[in-house]
Design a protein around this motif. Structure first.
Motif, PDB file in Angstrom:
ATOM      1  N   LYS A  89       9.585 -25.838  28.823  1.00 50.74           N
ATOM      2  CA  LYS A  89      10.838 -25.091  28.936  1.00 50.74           C
ATOM      3  C   LYS A  89      10.830 -24.018  27.856  1.00 50.74           C
ATOM      4  CE  LYS A  89      15.829 -25.621  28.945  1.00 50.74           C
ATOM      5  NZ  LYS A  89      16.943 -26.562  28.817  1.00 50.74           N
ATOM      6  N   VAL A  90      11.076 -22.779  28.258  1.00 52.34           N
ATOM      7  CA  VAL A  90      11.107 -21.660  27.319  1.00 52.34           C
ATOM      8  C   VAL A  90      12.380 -21.779  26.481  1.00 52.34           C
ATOM      9  CG1 VAL A  90      11.160 -19.157  27.075  1.00 52.34           C
ATOM     10  CG2 VAL A  90       9.798 -20.197  28.905  1.00 52.34           C
ATOM     11  N   ILE A  91      12.203 -21.800  25.162  1.00 52.75           N
ATOM     12  CA  ILE A  91      13.312 -21.942  24.233  1.00 52.75           C
ATOM     13  C   ILE A  91      13.773 -20.571  23.730  1.00 52.75           C
ATOM     14  CG2 ILE A  91      14.041 -22.955  22.028  1.00 52.75           C
ATOM     15  CD1 ILE A  91      13.477 -24.982  24.346  1.00 52.75           C
ATOM     16  N   ALA A  92      12.806 -19.680  23.461  1.00 50.32           N
ATOM     17  CA  ALA A  92      13.135 -18.343  22.950  1.00 50.32           C
ATOM     18  C   ALA A  92      12.036 -17.376  23.349  1.00 50.32           C
ATOM     19  CB  ALA A  92      13.278 -18.377  21.429  1.00 50.32           C
ATOM     20  N   VAL A  93      12.396 -16.105  23.499  1.00 55.02           N
ATOM     21  CA  VAL A  93      11.427 -15.062  23.850  1.00 55.02           C
ATOM     22  C   VAL A  93      11.574 -13.882  22.894  1.00 55.02           C
ATOM     23  CG1 VAL A  93      11.379 -15.683  26.294  1.00 55.02           C
ATOM     24  CG2 VAL A  93      12.940 -13.922  25.518  1.00 55.02           C
ATOM     25  N   GLY A  94      10.474 -13.204  22.659  1.00 63.60           N
ATOM     26  CA  GLY A  94      10.503 -11.984  21.863  1.00 63.60           C
ATOM     27  C   GLY A  94      11.044 -10.828  22.687  1.00 63.60           C
ATOM     28  N   MET A 140       8.271 -12.705  17.914  1.00 64.89           N
ATOM     29  CA  MET A 140       8.069 -11.264  17.875  1.00 64.89           C
ATOM     30  C   MET A 140       7.241 -10.833  19.086  1.00 64.89           C
ATOM     31  SD  MET A 140       7.342 -10.686  13.841  1.00 64.89           S
ATOM     32  CE  MET A 140       7.250  -8.915  14.040  1.00 64.89           C
ATOM     33  N   PHE A 141       7.397  -9.554  19.432  1.00 67.18           N
ATOM     34  CA  PHE A 141       6.612  -8.924  20.484  1.00 67.18           C
ATOM     35  C   PHE A 141       6.697  -9.712  21.788  1.00 67.18           C
ATOM     36  CE2 PHE A 141       4.605  -8.030  16.343  1.00 67.18           C
ATOM     37  CZ  PHE A 141       5.042  -6.719  16.202  1.00 67.18           C
ATOM     38  N   ASP A 142       5.552 -10.024  22.407  1.00 68.84           N
ATOM     39  CA  ASP A 142       5.561 -10.717  23.705  1.00 68.84           C
ATOM     40  C   ASP A 142       5.220 -12.195  23.558  1.00 68.84           C
ATOM     41  OD1 ASP A 142       2.922 -10.122  23.044  1.00 68.84           O
ATOM     42  OD2 ASP A 142       2.313  -9.851  25.122  1.00 68.84           O
ATOM     43  N   GLN A 143       5.723 -12.801  22.483  1.00 66.89           N
ATOM     44  CA  GLN A 143       5.498 -14.226  22.275  1.00 66.89           C
ATOM     45  C   GLN A 143       6.720 -15.019  22.715  1.00 66.89           C
ATOM     46  OE1 GLN A 143       3.362 -15.563  18.829  1.00 66.89           O
ATOM     47  NE2 GLN A 143       3.062 -13.444  18.184  1.00 66.89           N
ATOM     48  N   ILE A 144       6.477 -16.286  23.060  1.00 66.34           N
ATOM     49  CA  ILE A 144       7.543 -17.191  23.492  1.00 66.34           C
ATOM     50  C   ILE A 144       7.405 -18.511  22.752  1.00 66.34           C
ATOM     51  CG2 ILE A 144       7.776 -16.150  25.780  1.00 66.34           C
ATOM     52  CD1 ILE A 144       6.103 -18.443  26.932  1.00 66.34           C
ATOM     53  N   ILE A 145       8.510 -19.228  22.625  1.00 61.89           N
ATOM     54  CA  ILE A 145       8.505 -20.581  22.072  1.00 61.89           C
ATOM     55  C   ILE A 145       8.832 -21.527  23.222  1.00 61.89           C
ATOM     56  CG2 ILE A 145       9.582 -22.183  20.459  1.00 61.89           C
ATOM     57  CD1 ILE A 145      10.132 -19.764  18.651  1.00 61.89           C
ATOM     58  N   LEU A 191       9.831 -27.264  14.153  1.00 62.13           N
ATOM     59  CA  LEU A 191      11.112 -26.713  13.725  1.00 62.13           C
ATOM     60  C   LEU A 191      12.143 -27.827  13.790  1.00 62.13           C
ATOM     61  CD1 LEU A 191      11.154 -23.383  15.766  1.00 62.13           C
ATOM     62  CD2 LEU A 191      10.745 -23.614  13.326  1.00 62.13           C
ATOM     63  N   ASN A 192      12.848 -28.057  12.710  1.00 61.94           N
ATOM     64  CA  ASN A 192      13.884 -29.094  12.674  1.00 61.94           C
ATOM     65  C   ASN A 192      13.356 -30.431  13.188  1.00 61.94           C
ATOM     66  OD1 ASN A 192      15.694 -27.095  11.777  1.00 61.94           O
ATOM     67  ND2 ASN A 192      16.165 -26.540  13.887  1.00 61.94           N
ATOM     68  N   ARG A 193      12.134 -30.757  12.791  1.00 55.38           N
ATOM     69  CA  ARG A 193      11.465 -32.026  13.139  1.00 55.38           C
ATOM     70  C   ARG A 193      11.132 -32.167  14.622  1.00 55.38           C
ATOM     71  NH1 ARG A 193      15.234 -35.402   9.176  1.00 55.38           N
ATOM     72  NH2 ARG A 193      14.174 -34.859   7.231  1.00 55.38           N
ATOM     73  N   GLU A 194      11.172 -31.069  15.349  1.00 45.22           N
ATOM     74  CA  GLU A 194      10.795 -31.055  16.774  1.00 45.22           C
ATOM     75  C   GLU A 194       9.529 -30.230  16.927  1.00 45.22           C
ATOM     76  OE1 GLU A 194      12.342 -32.240  19.696  1.00 45.22           O
ATOM     77  OE2 GLU A 194      13.870 -33.301  18.545  1.00 45.22           O
ATOM     78  N   GLU A 195       8.634 -30.661  17.815  1.00 43.79           N
ATOM     79  CA  GLU A 195       7.400 -29.919  18.067  1.00 43.79           C
ATOM     80  C   GLU A 195       7.576 -28.933  19.208  1.00 43.79           C
ATOM     81  OE1 GLU A 195       3.665 -31.813  18.580  1.00 43.79           O
ATOM     82  OE2 GLU A 195       3.698 -32.695  16.585  1.00 43.79           O
ATOM     83  N   TYR A 196       7.052 -27.731  19.008  1.00 45.40           N
ATOM     84  CA  TYR A 196       7.095 -26.662  19.997  1.00 45.40           C
ATOM     85  C   TYR A 196       5.732 -25.995  20.052  1.00 45.40           C
ATOM     86  CZ  TYR A 196      12.146 -27.131  19.420  1.00 45.40           C
ATOM     87  OH  TYR A 196      13.422 -27.621  19.366  1.00 45.40           O
ATOM     88  N   LEU A 197       5.545 -25.158  21.060  1.00 45.08           N
ATOM     89  CA  LEU A 197       4.356 -24.320  21.173  1.00 45.08           C
ATOM     90  C   LEU A 197       4.779 -22.864  21.108  1.00 45.08           C
ATOM     91  CD1 LEU A 197       2.564 -26.133  24.130  1.00 45.08           C
ATOM     92  CD2 LEU A 197       1.844 -26.130  21.733  1.00 45.08           C
ATOM     93  N   MET A 198       4.024 -22.071  20.369  1.00 45.50           N
ATOM     94  CA  MET A 198       4.235 -20.632  20.353  1.00 45.50           C
ATOM     95  C   MET A 198       3.043 -20.020  21.063  1.00 45.50           C
ATOM     96  SD  MET A 198       5.047 -18.029  17.271  1.00 45.50           S
ATOM     97  CE  MET A 198       6.812 -18.077  17.404  1.00 45.50           C
ATOM     98  N   MET A 201      17.008 -24.411  10.943  1.00 48.67           N
ATOM     99  CA  MET A 201      16.212 -23.201  10.894  1.00 48.67           C
ATOM    100  C   MET A 201      15.953 -22.736  12.327  1.00 48.67           C
ATOM    101  SD  MET A 201      12.377 -22.392   9.341  1.00 48.67           S
ATOM    102  CE  MET A 201      11.820 -24.049   9.514  1.00 48.67           C
ATOM    103  N   GLN A 202      16.036 -21.439  12.523  1.00 46.10           N
ATOM    104  CA  GLN A 202      15.714 -20.851  13.817  1.00 46.10           C
ATOM    105  C   GLN A 202      14.534 -19.911  13.644  1.00 46.10           C
ATOM    106  OE1 GLN A 202      19.393 -19.029  15.094  1.00 46.10           O
ATOM    107  NE2 GLN A 202      19.734 -20.719  16.498  1.00 46.10           N
ATOM    108  N   LEU A 203      13.784 -19.740  14.702  1.00 49.35           N
ATOM    109  CA  LEU A 203      12.644 -18.833  14.701  1.00 49.35           C
ATOM    110  C   LEU A 203      12.748 -17.937  15.920  1.00 49.35           C
ATOM    111  CD1 LEU A 203       9.905 -17.960  13.507  1.00 49.35           C
ATOM    112  CD2 LEU A 203       8.843 -19.717  14.931  1.00 49.35           C
ATOM    113  N   LYS A 204      12.761 -16.641  15.702  1.00 51.06           N
ATOM    114  CA  LYS A 204      12.806 -15.683  16.805  1.00 51.06           C
ATOM    115  C   LYS A 204      11.393 -15.114  16.971  1.00 51.06           C
ATOM    116  CE  LYS A 204      14.873 -11.622  18.621  1.00 51.06           C
ATOM    117  NZ  LYS A 204      16.102 -11.243  19.182  1.00 51.06           N
TER     118      LYS A 204
END
Length: 96
Positions: free
Chosen positions: A40-45, A6-11, A78-85, A1-4
Motif C-alpha cells: 500500500k502506497v503511504i506517501a509519494v514524492g 523526494m522526486f519520483d520515489q514512493i514509500i 519509521l515509528n517502529r514500523e517497516e516500510y520500503l522506499m 516522525m514523518q518522511l516525505k
C-alpha cells in the motif's frame, strides 16, 4: 516522525500475502510468492524533472495498492514500523 519522499520515489507498506491471484483464482504452490509482493502506497514524492526541466507528475497516490517485484526498494523504519522506499517505476501495476 514523518518522511516525505523526494522526486519520483514512493514509500510503501508491504501487505500480507494471500493465496489468491488478482482475479480471485486460487494459486497452487508458492512460486508466485517468490516473485511478487503487494503493498500500500503511504506517501509519494512530487514527481521527477524531465530533460527540459518540466515536472512529470506521479501516477500513484497515497492509498493505492500495488504489485511490485520482491526484493525491490530500500527497507526503512519509521515509528517502529517497516516500510520500503522505491521509485514509482518499480511498481508493476495498481491493484483495483
Amino acid at each position: 516522525m514523518q518522511l516525505k519522499p523526494m522526486f519520483d520515489q514512493i514509500i510503501v507498506k508491504e501487505l500480507e500475502e494471500d493465496d489468491e491471484s488478482l482475479g480471485g483464482i486460487k494459486l497452487i504452490g508458492d512460486s508466485h510468492k517468490d516473485q511478487f509482493s503487494r503493498g500500500k502506497v503511504i506517501a509519494v514524492g512530487p514527481g521527477r524533472r524531465s530533460a527540459q526541466d518540466v515536472l512529470v507528475s506521479m501516477t500513484l497516490k497515497a492509498g493505492d495498492k500495488i504489485l511490485f517485484d520482491r526484493g525491490v526498494g530500500a527497507k526503512i523504519t519509521l515509528n517502529r514500523e517497516e516500510y520500503l522506499m522505491m521509485f514509482e517505476g518499480d511498481a508493476r501495476g495498481i491493484i483495483e
